[in-house]
Design a protein around this motif. Structure first.
Motif, PDB file in Angstrom:
ATOM      1  N   LYS A  94       7.197 -21.594  86.963  1.00 22.29           N
ATOM      2  CA  LYS A  94       8.325 -21.680  88.232  1.00 22.29           C
ATOM      3  C   LYS A  94       9.201 -22.618  87.460  1.00 22.29           C
ATOM      4  O   LYS A  94      10.587 -23.069  88.405  1.00 22.29           O
ATOM      5  N   PRO A  97      19.257  -3.881  88.940  1.00 20.31           N
ATOM      6  CA  PRO A  97      19.849  -5.074  89.778  1.00 20.31           C
ATOM      7  C   PRO A  97      18.858  -6.534  90.402  1.00 20.31           C
ATOM      8  O   PRO A  97      17.789  -6.063  90.531  1.00 20.31           O
ATOM      9  N   GLY A  98      18.972  -7.165  89.919  1.00 22.91           N
ATOM     10  CA  GLY A  98      18.314  -8.242  90.379  1.00 22.91           C
ATOM     11  C   GLY A  98      16.619  -8.736  89.496  1.00 22.91           C
ATOM     12  O   GLY A  98      16.107  -9.433  89.870  1.00 22.91           O
ATOM     13  N   ARG A  99      17.036  -8.084  88.503  1.00 22.41           N
ATOM     14  CA  ARG A  99      15.084  -8.267  87.496  1.00 22.41           C
ATOM     15  C   ARG A  99      15.322  -8.111  86.288  1.00 22.41           C
ATOM     16  O   ARG A  99      16.613  -7.893  85.901  1.00 22.41           O
ATOM     17  N   PRO A 159       8.144 -17.202  85.423  1.00 22.29           N
ATOM     18  CA  PRO A 159       7.425 -16.550  86.657  1.00 22.29           C
ATOM     19  C   PRO A 159       5.630 -17.555  86.115  1.00 22.29           C
ATOM     20  O   PRO A 159       4.348 -17.727  87.133  1.00 22.29           O
ATOM     21  N   ASP A 183      21.895  -9.115  86.658  1.00 18.39           N
ATOM     22  CA  ASP A 183      22.365  -9.829  88.085  1.00 18.39           C
ATOM     23  C   ASP A 183      22.963  -9.051  88.799  1.00 18.39           C
ATOM     24  O   ASP A 183      23.162  -7.813  88.916  1.00 18.39           O
ATOM     25  N   ARG A 184      23.042  -8.972  90.096  1.00 17.89           N
ATOM     26  CA  ARG A 184      22.978  -8.106  91.420  1.00 17.89           C
ATOM     27  C   ARG A 184      24.546  -7.731  91.238  1.00 17.89           C
ATOM     28  O   ARG A 184      25.068  -6.852  92.010  1.00 17.89           O
ATOM     29  N   ILE A 225      12.265 -14.350  87.791  1.00 20.57           N
ATOM     30  CA  ILE A 225      13.250 -13.873  89.261  1.00 20.57           C
ATOM     31  C   ILE A 225      14.547 -14.409  89.154  1.00 20.57           C
ATOM     32  O   ILE A 225      14.017 -15.379  88.624  1.00 20.57           O
ATOM     33  N   LEU A 226      14.699 -13.584  88.659  1.00 21.33           N
ATOM     34  CA  LEU A 226      16.976 -14.210  89.004  1.00 21.33           C
ATOM     35  C   LEU A 226      16.629 -14.455  90.434  1.00 21.33           C
ATOM     36  O   LEU A 226      16.665 -14.561  90.648  1.00 21.33           O
ATOM     37  N   GLY A 227      18.498 -15.900  90.117  1.00 20.58           N
ATOM     38  CA  GLY A 227      18.468 -16.344  91.000  1.00 20.58           C
ATOM     39  C   GLY A 227      19.686 -17.526  90.357  1.00 20.58           C
ATOM     40  O   GLY A 227      20.192 -17.308  89.369  1.00 20.58           O
ATOM     41  N   SER A 228      20.036 -17.774  91.420  1.00 17.99           N
ATOM     42  CA  SER A 228      21.038 -18.766  90.862  1.00 17.99           C
ATOM     43  C   SER A 228      21.063 -20.485  92.007  1.00 17.99           C
ATOM     44  O   SER A 228      20.371 -20.353  93.021  1.00 17.99           O
ATOM     45  N   ARG A 229      21.340 -20.736  91.303  1.00 13.13           N
ATOM     46  CA  ARG A 229      21.239 -22.480  91.418  1.00 13.13           C
ATOM     47  C   ARG A 229      22.674 -23.269  91.272  1.00 13.13           C
ATOM     48  O   ARG A 229      23.305 -23.435  90.518  1.00 13.13           O
ATOM     49  N   GLY A 230      23.229 -23.463  92.224  1.00  8.20           N
ATOM     50  CA  GLY A 230      24.901 -24.026  92.732  1.00  8.20           C
ATOM     51  C   GLY A 230      25.157 -23.143  91.978  1.00  8.20           C
ATOM     52  O   GLY A 230      25.443 -21.150  92.463  1.00  8.20           O
ATOM     53  N   VAL A 275      13.823 -17.695  86.978  1.00  4.58           N
ATOM     54  CA  VAL A 275      12.502 -18.922  87.168  1.00  4.58           C
ATOM     55  C   VAL A 275      11.365 -18.198  86.690  1.00  4.58           C
ATOM     56  O   VAL A 275      10.788 -16.917  86.458  1.00  4.58           O
TER      57      VAL A 275
END
Lengths: 847, 142
Positions: free
Chosen positions: B85, B27-29, B82, B45-46, B69-74, B80
């Motif tokens: 970026k 999760p998250g990777r 590596p 994702d998580r 890295i996994l993430g959220s924008r809004g 992103v």
């Protein structure tokens, strides 16, 4: 086309001269054809900070001559060719090389010469003065061959010279004819406090005596100095620093009036008796009848002359001498009527002999501040000097201004009136700084510096400037966004405290309970990963950064425990503590590099980087390294990198301590410590500083009595020399202080903030840092100590632990559905006998 | 080892291919897989959603997107890169930071369709995920 510009000739290119050039070209760009005739072999440089040359500041760093300045303003700078004669009737000057240059305006900025008392033997090899970079080079060369140095003159410059000799490891004497040190600036009480502090550093002070004769040894160089009381000091060098005399001989020889005690007589516009000739700086006797030896009045004179030359209306009427310095690590400041000579002057005194602090304010009967002396603690100077200059009674009673204040309780610049001058070098008022922010649109200190020049002279006002700018920004309602990212409205330091105090053990809990919930991002995830890594032992988490949910928080480098390179391959850096490595170690690394076909390069941190590994190869390479006794070098982490060292006392002829042993001890102590950004360190075995410790986050330099600790240095894009935190510390004190410094940094710095900007941003700066980590002003040192103790106890080699766990090893495949298949796009070509990454469309033969 | 398998198919249409077990994804990777010479980056994702995009980073030319890295924008789920970026929307592959890579090529990752199938029968029907490329295991099991 004929050149219609008028001709300006500047005789002398020191600080005042350069300032004149800047002022003239600024006020009347292109109006003057400028020729500069300089005596020294290099353009103007910062003589105020000359002593920093000994601690690594280069001549280039000190230069005040911006690249392109000459071209931009079409200035003809002739070095090594001073003016030797002035023909006022013909309006020409003649130079040493015999050239004649005509002028419409001639500015004399020839400075001063050090006064060398005419004692017998004053010109023996081994006698020096302290004014130019060449002087310092000669002093350094001599210092390498002697153990004792003596400075004649206990004034400002003399003590600077003494500090430099001491830093170079010499046993140092100071000989002062007056009954106290710095007789001009400080009173008897201040002189006594200063003397005590300096003697504590091992410098031997002789007051009330002069030098009577310099003795020479069999080799014809200095070996002793006989004092006026008959004693003889054994010394390998003598530095004369007994005042300066104005260089006014050009004026004398062309018939311009000079003062009784020297100095070319000028009026308030800095004009001499000849309307075509001006004089500025230390060579001139200003309209107040004095010859000024400080940079601030020299600059003010240059401005006044430039104003007059370009048709403006400037004036220099006099200067209230004020000084703030750190001499041998001791703060000394004096300003205004420091000796209380004015009518009805009263004194407010605070003296703490135990702490070596002496503060005296001179006040008028109506409460106006007239002047003062501060020794041992000059923090209040930035506030007091403008208050004295403002001429109105301060809002705070004078005694409050000298009493020690509880942490954070010191009166701030908010109490200053707008007309108070905050930067005396460039004569910038508090009101001007505020206007630069509120009206000029400056949004930070750097912008205010560019716009007003405040803080760009001696730099002593920068801290106050920062406070002023912040206050003004806040007053203007500037939005202060300090949250980390869209998921957290907290700074790194705040998140650290939340995790610590609430024992939050996972990112999920932190983002759900204290953040926005959701996924997080590439900003907050590594930050929380780093915080957890520091606090894991305390939280009861696994200390391995790839365990559990922590694995998902790490940047790719931490995730693969290696450094990503441009083609998707990784580099590997085993730890080489202190840069010390056995032949067997070198051979092992060489064999591994050869067997895996890796490119090898020596790093700046005194270790070996192996490039070109695919993720599949990383565990295989590390199996070999770990078996040979190597461990992770954390080159991939925001963590301690290396503690670089010079070879030290064991081998080096000049070393005074075992720098290698200390570097190894420090590197092993702090290895694996995760921090807001990378941490670099170094240990030098003597003041020659071959390990470049002052460019590191923490640097240690050996002295004959112990270790000096410097913090907050930086190389890279924004170089900064580290600040002296400890002097002559013993081993235990040194370790304890570094422990606390690092943990305090880890706990309070922002994301990706190196120690240099962290200290610069810190309210109270270095003094606050010292209060926290040395004096335990916040009462947190026990906690910092305990955190560091846990770190060292629970440290494990990340790579060894990874190899021991099949779960952790599973990630080291290029493809989840084809373990063992390397990434086919990672390809290499030969270059200089090694490999290099192939570019995307380059053809490559099978590897 | 039971649990669903991750299957992917090109966004432009084509066959479904099982590439790994859902539980292989952290999760998250992310993780990379190799399909017919194509490198594809998979992410979980998580919340459990799975995404698949091309593994080649258009800004560097290196195949490293899976290591971002996994993430959220809004509301956008992003990875992103590596390398330099930039963030890419995992649903569309579009770069949210720069319109084009240095060579002028569009800064977008190809998107692959994702579905989860029970391990026993790796040929369940194509359940179109509601948000483009993503697929949640809960819907797959229903």
């Amino acid at each position: 086309m004929t050149d219609t510009r008028r001709r300006l000739v500047l005789a002398g290119h020191g600080m005042a001269g350069q300032r004149l050039l800047e002022a003239v070209t600024d006020r009347a760009p292109g109006a003057w054809r400028i020729t500069v005739l300089a005596e020294e072999p290099r353009p103007a440089y910062d003589r105020v900070h000359l002593t920093s040359w000994f601690s690594g500041t280069t001549a280039e760093d000190l230069s005040l001559w911006p690249a392109g300045f000459a071209a931009e303003h079409d200035i003809d700078l002739r070095l090594d060719d001073p003016v030797t004669a002035v023909d006022r009737a013909a309006r020409t000057v003649t130079t040493r090389s015999g050239h004649t240059v005509a002028y419409d305006a001639l500015v004399l900025a020839t400075g001063s010469r050090p006064f060398v008392p005419p004692v017998p033997g004053h010109d023996t090899p081994g006698c020096f003065v302290y004014r130019t970079i060449e002087d310092l080079e000669a002093i350094r060369d001599r210092a390498a061959h002697t153990g004792v140095g003596t400075v004649v003159g206990g004034g400002l410059l003399g003590l600077e010279a003494a500090g430099a000799l001491r830093e170079m490891g010499l046993h140092t004497h100071v000989v002062e004819f007056a009954p106290r040190l710095m007789a001009v600036q400080v009173d008897e009480g201040g002189g006594a406090a200063l003397r005590r502090r300096i003697e504590e550093l091992g410098v031997v002070v002789h007051t009330g005596v002069g030098g009577q004769a310099v003795g020479a040894g069999a080799d014809g160089t200095v070996d002793s100095l006989t004092l006026s009381d008959g004693r003889t000091l054994a010394t390998g060098m003598v530095v004369f620093s007994a005042g300066v005399r104005p260089r006014d001989e050009l004026a004398r020889s062309c018939g311009l009036p000079v003062g009784e005690r020297g100095g070319i007589v000028v009026d308030t516009r800095c004009r001499t008796a000849d309307p075509h000739i001006w004089a500025v700086g230390e060579c001139a006797q200003a309209a107040d009848g004095r010859v000024h030896g400080l940079v601030a009045p020299a600059y003010a004179m240059a401005e006044a002359a430039a104003e007059d030359i370009t048709g403006g209306d400037g004036a220099f009427t006099g200067y209230e001498a004020a000084t703030k310095l750190k001499l041998l690590g001791v703060d000394v400041a004096s300003f205004g009527d420091a000796h209380g000579t004015g009518d009805g002057a009263l004194e407010v005194l605070y003296s703490n002999t135990r702490a070596g602090v002496y503060k005296k304010l001179v006040v008028a009967p109506d409460g106006r501040l007239l002047g003062g002396v501060l020794v041992g603690d000059a923090a209040a100077y930035d506030l007091l000097r403008p208050l004295a200059a403002a001429g109105t009674p301060p809002a705070t009673p004078p005694e409050q201004l000298v009493l020690p204040t509880p942490e954070g309780g010191a009166a701030g610049p908010v109490t200053l009136p707008d007309e108070a001058v905050v930067c005396s070098c460039h004569n910038v008022t508090k009101g001007a700084v505020r206007a630069a922010v509120s009206e000029g649109g400056c949004a930070d200190v750097a912008a205010v510096k560019r716009c007003t020049r405040a803080g760009t002279g001696c730099g002593s006002c920068v801290r106050m400037l920062t406070t002023l700018v912040d206050d003004e920004l806040a007053a203007g309602g500037a939005p202060v966004t300090k949250g980390l990212c869209e998921h957290f409205a907290h700074t790194r330091a705040e998140l650290f405290e939340i995790v610590r105090v609430k024992n939050v053990t996972t990112f999920s809990r932190l983002i759900d309970e204290h953040g926005s919930g959701g996924e997080g991002c590439d900003v907050c995830k590594p930050v929380v990963g780093s915080i957890l890594a520091t606090l894991n032992p305390r939280l009861g988490n696994s200390v391995h950064i790839l365990d559990g949910e922590q694995a998902a928080l790490q940047d790719t480098n931490d995730h693969f425990l290696a450094n990503l390179q441009r083609n998707g391959s990784y580099s590997v850096v085993p730890r080489v503590p202190g840069g010390e490595i056995t032949p067997e170690g070198l051979i092992t690394i060489g064999e591994i590099a050869r067997d895996f076909g890796l490119y090898t390069k020596i790093t700046g941190g005194q270790r070996i980087d192996l490039f070109g590994a695919t993720v599949d190869q990383l565990p295989l390479i590390w199996r070999r390294l770990v078996d040979a006794g190597f461990e992770s070098g954390h080159a991939y982490g925001k963590a301690l990198r290396t503690v670089k060292s010079c070879v030290g006392q064991t081998w080096c002829r000049y070393g005074v301590q075992d720098s290698v042993a200390l570097a190894i001890e420090l590197e092993l102590r702090y290895r694996g410590l995760r921090s807001p950004h990378k941490v670099k360190a170094a240990v030098s075995g003597c003041a020659r500083e071959c390990a470049e410790a002052r460019s590191k986050d923490f640097g240690v330099i050996a002295t004959s009595a112990g270790w000096n600790l410097y913090v907050g240095g930086n190389g890279g894009m924004t170089p900064r020399h580290a600040d002296l935190l400890l002097t002559d510390a013993d081993h235990a004190t040194l370790l304890r202080t570094i422990d606390r410094f690092l943990m305090f940094y880890v706990r309070t710095a922002d994301r990706l903030e190196r120690t240099a900007p962290w200290i610069e941003r810190m309210e109270g700066g270095l003094e606050h840092l010292r209060a926290v980590v040395v004096d335990d002003a916040l009462g947190i040192c026990d906690e910092l100590d305990a955190l560091m103790a846990r770190h060292t106890e629970t440290y494990e080699d990340e790579w060894r632990a990874t190899l021991e766990d099949p779960e952790r090893l599973r990630r080291f495949v290029s493809f989840a559905n084809a373990p063992g298949t390397p990434d086919p796009t990672v390809r290499f070509l030969p270059e200089r006998g090694q490999i290099r990454p192939a570019r995307e469309h380059e053809a490559v033969a099978a590897r | 080892m039971t649990g669903p398998l991750v299957e992917i198919a090109p966004g432009t249409g084509g066959d479904w291919r099982a590439v790994c077990a859902y539980h292989d994804l952290l999760p998250g990777r992310g993780a990379a897989v190799l399909v017919d010479g194509h490198q594809i980056a998979l992410f979980r994702d998580r919340g459990g959603a799975v995404y698949a995009v091309g593994n080649r980073d258009p800004f560097s030319g290196a195949h490293v997107i899976s290591r971002g890295i996994l993430g959220s924008r809004g509301t956008a789920p992003v990875v992103v890169s590596p390398m330099y970026k930039q963030a890419f929307d995992l649903r569309t592959g579009a770069c949210l930071d720069e319109p084009a890579a240095p060579g002028g090529e569009p800064a977008a990752l190809p998107v692959w369709r994702v579905r989860l199938t029970p391990a026993a029968s790796a040929c369940a029907g194509d359940v179109a995920p509601p948000n483009g490329g993503a697929h949640r295991p809960e819907t797959a099991r229903s």
